[in-house]
Every structure is written in structure tokens, then in C-alpha cells.
Design a protein around this motif. Structure first.
Motif, mmCIF file in Angstrom:
data_model
loop_
_atom_site.group_PDB
_atom_site.id
_atom_site.type_symbol
_atom_site.label_atom_id
_atom_site.label_comp_id
_atom_site.label_asym_id
_atom_site.label_seq_id
_atom_site.Cartn_x
_atom_site.Cartn_y
_atom_site.Cartn_z
ATOM 1 N N UNK A 6 -47.227 -20.053 10.781
ATOM 2 C CA UNK A 6 -47.766 -19.387 9.589
ATOM 3 C C UNK A 6 -49.286 -19.526 9.554
ATOM 4 N N UNK A 7 -49.972 -18.424 9.422
ATOM 5 C CA UNK A 7 -51.426 -18.422 9.362
ATOM 6 C C UNK A 7 -52.107 -18.413 10.717
ATOM 7 N N UNK A 8 -51.340 -18.529 11.811
ATOM 8 C CA UNK A 8 -51.924 -18.500 13.151
ATOM 9 C C UNK A 8 -52.110 -17.044 13.569
ATOM 10 N N UNK A 9 -53.262 -16.743 14.127
ATOM 11 C CA UNK A 9 -53.544 -15.375 14.565
ATOM 12 C C UNK A 9 -53.985 -15.393 16.019
ATOM 13 N N UNK A 10 -53.706 -14.291 16.705
ATOM 14 C CA UNK A 10 -54.157 -14.138 18.091
ATOM 15 C C UNK A 10 -55.118 -12.957 18.163
ATOM 16 N N UNK A 11 -55.943 -12.956 19.190
ATOM 17 C CA UNK A 11 -56.911 -11.868 19.358
ATOM 18 C C UNK A 11 -56.177 -10.651 19.903
ATOM 19 N N UNK A 12 -56.313 -9.541 19.204
ATOM 20 C CA UNK A 12 -55.696 -8.292 19.647
ATOM 21 C C UNK A 12 -56.666 -7.500 20.516
ATOM 22 N N UNK A 13 -57.937 -7.446 20.103
ATOM 23 C CA UNK A 13 -58.929 -6.730 20.900
ATOM 24 C C UNK A 13 -60.326 -7.175 20.506
ATOM 25 N N UNK A 56 -51.323 -11.431 13.386
ATOM 26 C CA UNK A 56 -50.540 -12.656 13.180
ATOM 27 C C UNK A 56 -49.616 -12.924 14.370
ATOM 28 N N UNK A 57 -49.389 -14.187 14.638
ATOM 29 C CA UNK A 57 -48.466 -14.590 15.687
ATOM 30 C C UNK A 57 -47.055 -14.477 15.126
ATOM 31 N N UNK A 58 -46.174 -13.875 15.905
ATOM 32 C CA UNK A 58 -44.771 -13.741 15.496
ATOM 33 C C UNK A 58 -43.892 -14.433 16.529
ATOM 34 N N UNK A 59 -42.813 -15.047 16.072
ATOM 35 C CA UNK A 59 -41.901 -15.769 16.952
ATOM 36 C C UNK A 59 -40.608 -14.981 17.057
ATOM 37 N N UNK A 60 -40.183 -14.771 18.294
ATOM 38 C CA UNK A 60 -38.888 -14.130 18.525
ATOM 39 C C UNK A 60 -38.133 -14.988 19.533
#
Length: 91
Positions: free
Chosen positions: A65-72, A82-86
Motif C-alpha cells: 500500500x502506497x508503494x509506486x513504481x516508475x511507469x515512464x 501503484x504497485x499491484x500484487x497478483x
């Protein structure tokens, strides 16, 4: 990994800290544990995690929750997502 003993010097990378350790030190842990970490032997596991144990694990959504990754990155503008878990069950 036992073939690495045929070459000298041989080192193995720790799966948690990505540090290198001499094979002589690692061999005893690899013989004893199913999952071995050389930097923190107390994290090593004697057997695989069972399905029941994995279902009782922490809520992964709460961990990210609250963790983000660089998209571009374009023209000095960084776009985050946002980081999503699957979870995927392997059979």
C-alpha cells in the motif's frame, strides 16, 4: 549447485542480500536447509512452505500500500503507478 565445487574459487550469491559467500561455507547450509540464506541463516527453511502456511501469510496488498513504481520518464517528468500484487498458483 554441487558442480561448483569442481571449480576454485567458488562463491554463491545470497538470495536475500545478493552478497557473495565461499562455497565451503554455503555447502553445509545447502545440505541442511531446503531454502538457505547465507547472510542470515536464521531465515533458512528446512522444508517448503505448505499451501496452508502461505494462506495464513501477511496480506500482500497491505504490504505494498502506497508503494509506486516508475511507469515512464519523459522530458524530466516521471510518471508513477501503484504497485499491484497478483498471486499465481503453480501446479
Amino acid at each position: 549447485m554441487k558442480y561448483k565445487g569442481d571449480y576454485w574459487p567458488s562463491y554463491l550469491a545470497d538470495p536475500e542480500e545478493y552478497t557473495w559467500h565461499p562455497l565451503e561455507y554455503c555447502a553445509t547450509l545447502l545440505d541442511k536447509y531446503h531454502y538457505a540464506t547465507f547472510s542470515h541463516p536464521e531465515h533458512s527453511l528446512t522444508s517448503p512452505i505448505t499451501e496452508d502456511e502461505s494462506e495464513r501469510g501477511e496480506n500482500l496488498d497491505a504490504l505494498v500500500e502506497g508503494v509506486k513504481s516508475i511507469q515512464s520518464v519523459r522530458e524530466n517528468v516521471v510518471s508513477l503507478r501503484p504497485v499491484m500484487v497478483r498471486l499465481i498458483r503453480l501446479v
